[in-house]
Design a protein around this motif. Structure first.
Motif, short mmCIF file in Angstrom:
data_model
loop_
_atom_site.label_atom_id
_atom_site.label_comp_id
_atom_site.label_asym_id
_atom_site.label_seq_id
_atom_site.Cartn_x
_atom_site.Cartn_y
_atom_site.Cartn_z
N ASP A 136 3.12 4.38 3.21
CA ASP A 136 4.48 4.37 3.74
C ASP A 136 5.55 4.59 2.79
O ASP A 136 6.45 5.24 3.12
CB ASP A 136 4.46 3.45 4.72
CG ASP A 136 3.85 3.40 5.93
OD1 ASP A 136 3.23 4.33 6.15
OD2 ASP A 136 3.85 2.44 6.93
N ASN A 137 5.07 4.10 1.52
CA ASN A 137 6.34 3.82 0.71
C ASN A 137 6.01 4.75 -0.61
O ASN A 137 6.72 4.75 -1.95
CB ASN A 137 6.33 2.20 0.07
CG ASN A 137 6.74 1.22 1.15
OD1 ASN A 137 7.73 1.77 2.05
ND2 ASN A 137 6.09 0.12 1.26
N LYS A 138 5.15 5.71 -0.35
CA LYS A 138 4.73 6.60 -1.57
C LYS A 138 6.13 7.37 -1.98
O LYS A 138 6.93 8.13 -1.10
CB LYS A 138 3.67 7.45 -1.10
CG LYS A 138 3.22 8.28 -2.24
CD LYS A 138 1.95 9.17 -1.95
CE LYS A 138 1.57 10.09 -3.24
NZ LYS A 138 0.27 10.89 -2.59
N GLY A 139 6.54 7.54 -3.06
CA GLY A 139 7.44 8.34 -3.60
C GLY A 139 8.84 7.46 -3.55
O GLY A 139 9.87 8.19 -3.80
N GLY A 141 9.59 4.64 -5.06
CA GLY A 141 9.87 3.63 -6.36
C GLY A 141 9.15 2.37 -6.43
O GLY A 141 9.38 1.74 -7.17
N ALA A 142 8.50 1.91 -5.29
CA ALA A 142 7.84 0.56 -5.00
C ALA A 142 6.78 0.70 -4.11
O ALA A 142 6.69 1.70 -3.22
CB ALA A 142 8.89 -0.44 -4.89
N ASP A 143 5.62 -0.05 -4.36
CA ASP A 143 4.75 0.12 -3.44
C ASP A 143 4.94 -0.87 -2.35
O ASP A 143 4.45 -0.80 -1.15
CB ASP A 143 3.35 -0.49 -4.22
CG ASP A 143 2.58 0.23 -4.98
OD1 ASP A 143 2.84 1.51 -5.01
OD2 ASP A 143 2.13 -0.25 -5.96
N TYR A 144 5.63 -2.02 -2.49
CA TYR A 144 6.12 -2.86 -1.31
C TYR A 144 7.47 -3.16 -1.14
O TYR A 144 8.34 -3.47 -2.26
CB TYR A 144 5.26 -4.17 -1.37
CG TYR A 144 3.85 -4.06 -1.43
CD1 TYR A 144 3.09 -3.89 -0.16
CD2 TYR A 144 2.98 -4.05 -2.66
CE1 TYR A 144 1.60 -3.58 -0.16
CE2 TYR A 144 1.57 -3.90 -2.56
CZ TYR A 144 1.17 -3.70 -1.33
OH TYR A 144 -0.16 -3.53 -1.30
N PHE A 145 8.22 -3.12 -0.29
CA PHE A 145 9.42 -3.63 0.15
C PHE A 145 9.78 -4.69 1.06
O PHE A 145 8.88 -4.80 1.87
CB PHE A 145 10.15 -2.23 0.52
CG PHE A 145 10.47 -1.10 -0.39
CD1 PHE A 145 11.68 -1.14 -0.91
CD2 PHE A 145 9.49 -0.08 -0.63
CE1 PHE A 145 11.81 0.08 -1.71
CE2 PHE A 145 9.54 0.89 -1.40
CZ PHE A 145 11.02 0.92 -2.16
N GLY A 146 10.74 -5.48 0.95
CA GLY A 146 10.72 -6.45 1.98
C GLY A 146 12.14 -7.32 1.67
O GLY A 146 12.88 -6.93 0.93
#
Length: 550
Positions: A136-139, A141-146
């Motif tokens: 979902d977060n590919k490209g 700038g981070a693997d995980y958002f929250g």
């Protein structure tokens, strides 16, 4: 066996090797506080980037530490820190406790790397740590958002020992930090061992002892801190600069209970370094300072669209004019608590929505609603309009969540959330709503159509503009159960114009003549049928008196 015998008047020295097999049950001691419920998985560490509205391209990041502390947890943190290559990110911890020795190792590792720590819960957007092969977060700038918040977060049992290692340590009013006695577990083992010895001059001389088998012989626990464990913890807490009061509370609290330490007491014991919440380490404004915080990281990317291009005009409900709201620029969403002293201790809360509607606005609203869980807060909106598809998307989202909406602006008390040093208290900013002269134009009016209750007071201004995409707008209004009269009113206009209260009510755009005060006024929470957006401030000992969950 006789070692000396006489034969024919001569003394003979007898050498003998003897093997003796002995079985014994010996206690093997392990001092640990395995207090986390077994259903809570072991602690995992992931690096999270804030996805707060308006944050990009420079956003704060932190290490989310969530779960039970196990024996191998320190090695997992060590691996995470190694991957960061020296970056100093704060730790946001949510844990029921676990292994004491591991908690001490974690605390020392956090202090050695000069990391701050806060008790908080990280709510993820898109990819979740438990997901496998999530793209979902590919490209991005981070693997995980929250986002991180303290409401409902805990740090219990052995977790406060880990927490003590932070350089800056914050819990907040809604976080829960609790301690109790250390449970020492004795594991019994039945050992079968072989001892080889020889007899010399009537005396045994042991040659070797070897264990030949081990069998579990059960276990038992003690619930009082031993002198050895007490000394170990005392040395550790002094090493971290924590007062003796923490250890005394641990010793005085039965292992079957958890005692929450009040914030004032934590300050006195130097267990926390300030009254701040997790926002101190994770709020987006940290990265807007002249010298951004060390946990900020800028990610290059295309700028958000704030005004429509010529190609977009056919998809735009009216011209996007300079926003007159305090927020300026793109629409921002902020949770606000009524500051009128007449409402205490039970005050209304709402979502302030101010600024221009862009193609990023629905995502921001969706993220904020995710942090609220099942809470239904009304939306107080002030906007000059903007992107039509985005307004329709937000209207559908508001309709789906059955949220009320009113046209008004929020005046913030004490400070504006856009300022770097303006922090939310207990998850909300203090403010009041005012509708005099407030505008909701073009696309904003269609967003209002999604509300369960839709209020535009006589002092507010709602205007509509003759739009392209007529079929799309007509279908949307029908979906929102608003009759054809409103669409007919739009078509009759040759320019943007204000709708009078009677026209809005007859067309079904508003559900009543009331103003925003019906949703956010100081007395709404005193009604017998209390609205969903009322939030009481709990007594200082409310959580401390709650039954412990082990």
């Amino acid at each position: 066996m006789v070692s000396r015998r006489r034969f024919d008047g001569k003394a003979w020295r007898l050498w003998a090797l003897v093997c003796l097999v002995v079985a014994m049950a010996l206690p093997i001691v392990t001092a640990q506080a395995e207090d986390g419920p077994p259903e809570i998985p072991p602690m995992r560490f992931v690096v999270v980037r804030s996805n707060a509205p308006g944050c990009e391209p420079n956003c704060p990041e932190w290490i989310s530490a969530d779960g039970t502390i196990a024996a191998d947890t320190p090695s997992l943190l060590k691996r995470t820190l190694k991957a960061l290559k020296g970056r100093q990110l704060p730790v946001v911890v949510n844990s029921p406790g676990g292994n004491v020795d591991a908690a001490l190792a974690l605390g020392r590792m956090i202090r050695k790397n000069k990391l701050d720590i806060a008790v908080g819960v990280t709510v993820f957007s898109g990819c979740q740590p438990a997901m496998g092969d999530c793209e979902d977060n590919k490209g991005k700038g981070a693997d995980y958002f929250g986002v991180a918040y303290d409401d409902g977060a805990m740090c219990n049992s052995a977790c406060p020992l880990m927490f003590s290692g932070g350089v800056r340590r914050v819990v907040g009013d809604y976080g829960y930090l609790g301690v109790h006695q250390i449970t020492t577990t004795f594991h019994r083992e039945r050992l079968l061992y072989r001892t080889t010895y020889r007899i010399v001059n009537g005396k045994k001389k042991i040659i070797s002892t070897k264990v030949v088998s081990r069998k579990n012989a059960g276990s038992y626990k003690t619930y009082e801190m031993s002198g050895t464990v007490e000394k170990t913890l005392s040395v550790y807490l002094r090493e971290m600069g924590i007062g003796d009061g923490v250890l005394e509370i641990m010793k005085a609290t039965p292992a079957s209970e958890i005692r929450q330490i009040p914030l004032d007491a934590m300050l006195t014991m130097k267990l926390v370094t300030s009254r701040d919440t997790v926002d101190l380490l994770t709020i987006a404004s940290l990265c807007r300072l002249d010298r951004p915080a060390t946990n900020c990281r800028e990610v290059a990317g295309p700028a958000n669209k704030t005004t429509p291009s010529a190609a977009d005009k056919s998809m735009t409900a009216g011209p996007v004019q300079p926003d007159t709201a305090k927020a300026g620029g793109d629409m921002r969403f902020i949770v606000v608590r009524g500051s009128n002293p007449l409402c205490n201790p039970d005050c209304p809360e709402w979502i302030s929505a101010e600024g221009a509607i862009t193609n990023q606005t629905p995502r921001k609203l969706r993220q904020l609603l995710a942090t609220l869980g099942h809470r239904r807060l009304p939306v107080v909106i002030s906007s000059r309009g903007g992107d039509l598809p985005s307004a329709l998307a937000m209207g559908r989202l508001i309709h789906e969540r059955k949220l009320d909406i009113a046209v008004a602006r929020t005046d913030f008390v004490d400070c504006d959330p856009g300022a770097w040093n303006c922090l939310a208290t207990e998850g909300a900013y203090a403010g009041l709503t005012i509708d005099a002269g407030v505008e909701c134009d073009s696309a904003c009016a269609l967003m209002v159509a999604g509300g369960a209750r839709r209020l535009v007071g006589p002092r507010a201004r709602l205007s509509l503009y003759p739009m392209g995409q007529k079929l799309v707008v007509k279908a949307y209004l029908n979906e929102m159960a608003i009759g054809p009269a409103l669409f007919a009113a739009i078509e009759r206009r040759s320019s943007e114009g204000q709708l009078d209260p009677d026209t809005m009510l007859k067309a079904g755009l508003t559900t009543g003549p009331q103003s925003v005060d019906a949703l956010t006024g100081s007395t709404v929470c005193k009604a017998i049928a209390k609205p969903d957006n009322c939030q009481g401030l709990p007594a200082a000992n409310a959580q401390a008196d709650a039954p412990a969950k082990l």
